[in-house]
Design a protein around this motif. Structure first.
Motif, PDB file in Angstrom:
ATOM      1  N   UNK A 237      17.457   1.986  70.125  1.00 14.99           N
ATOM      2  CA  UNK A 237      16.129   2.840  70.183  1.00 14.99           C
ATOM      3  C   UNK A 237      15.253   1.661  69.260  1.00 14.99           C
ATOM      4  N   UNK A 238      14.567   1.981  68.398  1.00 22.37           N
ATOM      5  CA  UNK A 238      14.081   1.095  67.920  1.00 22.37           C
ATOM      6  C   UNK A 238      14.341   0.611  65.845  1.00 22.37           C
ATOM      7  N   UNK A 239      15.489   0.733  65.806  1.00 22.65           N
ATOM      8  CA  UNK A 239      16.241   1.206  64.622  1.00 22.65           C
ATOM      9  C   UNK A 239      17.353   0.124  65.207  1.00 22.65           C
ATOM     10  N   UNK A 240      18.136   0.501  66.000  1.00 26.35           N
ATOM     11  CA  UNK A 240      19.231   0.281  66.207  1.00 26.35           C
ATOM     12  C   UNK A 240      20.370  -0.599  67.843  1.00 26.35           C
ATOM     13  N   UNK A 241      21.508  -0.291  67.838  1.00 22.02           N
ATOM     14  CA  UNK A 241      21.755  -0.827  69.251  1.00 22.02           C
ATOM     15  C   UNK A 241      23.715   0.335  68.936  1.00 22.02           C
ATOM     16  N   UNK A 242      23.254   0.584  69.415  1.00 17.15           N
ATOM     17  CA  UNK A 242      25.160   1.624  69.675  1.00 17.15           C
ATOM     18  C   UNK A 242      25.399   1.350  70.897  1.00 17.15           C
ATOM     19  N   UNK A 243      26.535   0.698  70.648  1.00 17.39           N
ATOM     20  CA  UNK A 243      27.883   0.598  71.468  1.00 17.39           C
ATOM     21  C   UNK A 243      29.089   1.276  71.936  1.00 17.39           C
ATOM     22  N   UNK A 244      29.566   1.858  72.794  1.00 15.02           N
ATOM     23  CA  UNK A 244      30.620   2.434  72.696  1.00 15.02           C
ATOM     24  C   UNK A 244      31.505   1.787  73.808  1.00 15.02           C
ATOM     25  N   UNK A 245      32.855   2.008  73.020  1.00 15.50           N
ATOM     26  CA  UNK A 245      33.917   1.677  74.298  1.00 15.50           C
ATOM     27  C   UNK A 245      34.053   2.451  75.470  1.00 15.50           C
ATOM     28  N   UNK A 246      34.201   2.304  76.600  1.00 15.62           N
ATOM     29  CA  UNK A 246      34.901   2.517  77.597  1.00 15.62           C
ATOM     30  C   UNK A 246      35.301   4.117  77.331  1.00 15.62           C
TER      31      UNK A 246
ATOM     32  N   UNK B  95      35.849   3.714  70.052  1.00 15.92           N
ATOM     33  CA  UNK B  95      35.430   2.667  68.951  1.00 15.92           C
ATOM     34  C   UNK B  95      34.382   2.678  69.403  1.00 15.92           C
ATOM     35  N   UNK B  96      33.140   2.106  68.546  1.00 15.01           N
ATOM     36  CA  UNK B  96      32.188   2.190  68.532  1.00 15.01           C
ATOM     37  C   UNK B  96      31.984   0.961  67.577  1.00 15.01           C
ATOM     38  N   UNK B  97      30.708  -0.060  68.126  1.00 15.41           N
ATOM     39  CA  UNK B  97      29.664  -0.373  66.927  1.00 15.41           C
ATOM     40  C   UNK B  97      28.545  -0.194  67.122  1.00 15.41           C
ATOM     41  N   UNK B  98      27.853  -0.292  66.047  1.00 12.53           N
ATOM     42  CA  UNK B  98      26.154  -0.058  65.620  1.00 12.53           C
ATOM     43  C   UNK B  98      26.026  -1.622  65.179  1.00 12.53           C
ATOM     44  N   UNK B  99      24.343  -1.919  65.864  1.00 12.92           N
ATOM     45  CA  UNK B  99      24.081  -3.539  65.798  1.00 12.92           C
ATOM     46  C   UNK B  99      22.614  -3.149  65.344  1.00 12.92           C
ATOM     47  N   UNK B 100      22.543  -3.781  64.145  1.00 15.20           N
ATOM     48  CA  UNK B 100      21.201  -4.387  63.952  1.00 15.20           C
ATOM     49  C   UNK B 100      20.867  -5.412  64.836  1.00 15.20           C
ATOM     50  N   UNK B 101      19.756  -5.829  65.247  1.00 15.44           N
ATOM     51  CA  UNK B 101      19.536  -6.957  65.654  1.00 15.44           C
ATOM     52  C   UNK B 101      19.741  -8.070  64.892  1.00 15.44           C
ATOM     53  N   UNK B 102      18.335  -7.540  64.103  1.00 15.30           N
ATOM     54  CA  UNK B 102      18.160  -8.938  63.117  1.00 15.30           C
ATOM     55  C   UNK B 102      17.997  -8.201  61.619  1.00 15.30           C
ATOM     56  N   UNK B 103      18.914  -8.456  61.179  1.00 19.16           N
ATOM     57  CA  UNK B 103      18.968  -7.672  59.843  1.00 19.16           C
ATOM     58  C   UNK B 103      17.531  -8.515  59.050  1.00 19.16           C
ATOM     59  N   UNK B 104      16.927  -7.280  57.745  1.00 23.31           N
ATOM     60  CA  UNK B 104      16.529  -7.693  56.915  1.00 23.31           C
ATOM     61  C   UNK B 104      16.787  -7.740  55.734  1.00 23.31           C
ATOM     62  N   UNK B 105      16.518  -7.793  54.989  1.00 20.50           N
ATOM     63  CA  UNK B 105      17.184  -7.510  53.573  1.00 20.50           C
ATOM     64  C   UNK B 105      17.124  -6.036  53.217  1.00 20.50           C
ATOM     65  N   UNK B 106      16.006  -5.505  53.836  1.00 17.54           N
ATOM     66  CA  UNK B 106      15.504  -3.729  53.299  1.00 17.54           C
ATOM     67  C   UNK B 106      16.832  -3.139  54.162  1.00 17.54           C
ATOM     68  N   UNK B 107      17.665  -4.381  55.502  1.00 17.07           N
ATOM     69  CA  UNK B 107      18.333  -3.302  55.609  1.00 17.07           C
ATOM     70  C   UNK B 107      20.099  -2.814  54.743  1.00 17.07           C
ATOM     71  N   UNK B 108      19.617  -3.594  53.755  1.00 14.48           N
ATOM     72  CA  UNK B 108      21.451  -3.523  52.438  1.00 14.48           C
ATOM     73  C   UNK B 108      20.904  -2.031  52.811  1.00 14.48           C
ATOM     74  N   UNK B 109      22.779  -1.214  52.662  1.00 15.14           N
ATOM     75  CA  UNK B 109      22.607   0.334  52.854  1.00 15.14           C
ATOM     76  C   UNK B 109      23.955   0.205  52.924  1.00 15.14           C
ATOM     77  N   UNK B 110      24.255   1.941  52.835  1.00 15.72           N
ATOM     78  CA  UNK B 110      25.398   2.103  53.190  1.00 15.72           C
ATOM     79  C   UNK B 110      25.603   3.239  54.250  1.00 15.72           C
ATOM     80  N   UNK B 111      25.884   2.632  55.178  1.00 18.66           N
ATOM     81  CA  UNK B 111      25.794   2.777  56.905  1.00 18.66           C
ATOM     82  C   UNK B 111      27.708   3.662  57.338  1.00 18.66           C
ATOM     83  N   UNK B 112      27.145   5.356  58.028  1.00 18.00           N
ATOM     84  CA  UNK B 112      28.105   6.347  57.655  1.00 18.00           C
ATOM     85  C   UNK B 112      28.384   6.387  59.180  1.00 18.00           C
ATOM     86  N   UNK B 113      29.177   6.422  59.650  1.00 16.61           N
ATOM     87  CA  UNK B 113      29.757   6.732  61.650  1.00 16.61           C
ATOM     88  C   UNK B 113      30.022   8.007  61.164  1.00 16.61           C
TER      89      UNK B 113
END
Lengths: 113, 115
Positions: free
Chosen positions: A57-66, A70-88
């Motif tokens: 989506x406009x914020x991120x990509x989610x890659x889930x293994x087959x 496991x999965x990976x959240x990808x922030x494509x171009x991190x900015x200083x405003x992306x500093x945060x705690x990320x919960x899966x």
């Protein structure tokens, strides 16, 4: 709901992609993977969710293994405003388990200039 | 859309006093949630409502805590009597409906300090 394991913290460089891993090896077939983030002094914010296909989506990509363990959240171009705690979060789709979210410790992401 | 509205944003009170936290969910949302966040315990779900009816209050710490939702646009979380260990940030959230895509929208929180 299945338990998730995330690194406690990670740093990334501004402008670079940030890849946030999450392990959910006990996930069941009817459980979705959700990602939220919490910027300092704010309420959590929804980012993205998925079942087994990769999502973007406009914020991120989610890659889930087959195998969906496991999965990976990808922030494509991190900015200083992306500093945060990320919960899966992994949860059964309602109505079987209501509409609850169970937050773990999350990953504290620091984006550096 | 104004988002989820919480009041007050900050509350300082003395032990033994009654505290009432307020929440206005996003219009049209069927679900309302109350969470508490502390350094020690992280973010915990206290109670949630569906169509103004409490569905799961298993996270409510004890009888000193009570929550009500008299109508679709208002909910309260009351602590009586308050204790220092109740100091935390309390978040209210709402979501539109059941289903996989029904993300929760959180308010800005109420920071409660009990002296």
């Amino acid at each position: 709901d299945a338990k998730t394991t995330q690194p406690t913290s990670m740093d990334c460089a501004e402008g670079r992609a940030a890849n946030l891993p999450c392990n959910h090896s006990t996930i069941s077939g009817n459980e979705y993977v959700y990602w939220y983030r919490q910027i300092h002094s704010q309420g959590p914010q929804y980012i993205i969710h998925g079942l087994k296909n990769n999502e973007t989506n406009e914020m991120a990509s989610l890659i889930i293994t087959e195998d969906r363990k496991s999965s990976t959240l990808i922030l494509p171009h991190a900015t200083l405003r992306d500093t945060a705690v990320y919960y899966c979060i992994v949860r059964v789709v309602p109505p079987a388990a209501g509409n609850k979210l169970t937050f773990g410790g999350g990953t504290r992401v620091l984006v550096k200039p | 859309d104004a988002g989820v509205i919480q009041s007050p944003r900050h509350e300082v009170t003395e032990m033994g006093q009654e505290v009432t936290l307020r929440c206005k969910p996003i219009s049209g949302h069927d679900y309302l949630f109350w969470y508490r966040q502390t350094m020690m315990r992280g973010l915990e779900l206290l109670i949630y409502f569906n169509n103004n009816v409490p569905i799961d209050d298993s996270g409510m710490p004890e009888d000193r805590f009570s929550a009500k939702m008299p109508n679709a646009s208002f909910s309260t979380l009351k602590i009586q009597p308050s204790e220092p260990r109740d100091s935390a940030v309390y978040f209210c959230a709402s979501s539109r409906r059941q289903g996989a895509g029904n993300e929760q929208f959180f308010g800005p929180g109420t920071r409660l300090t009990v002296l």
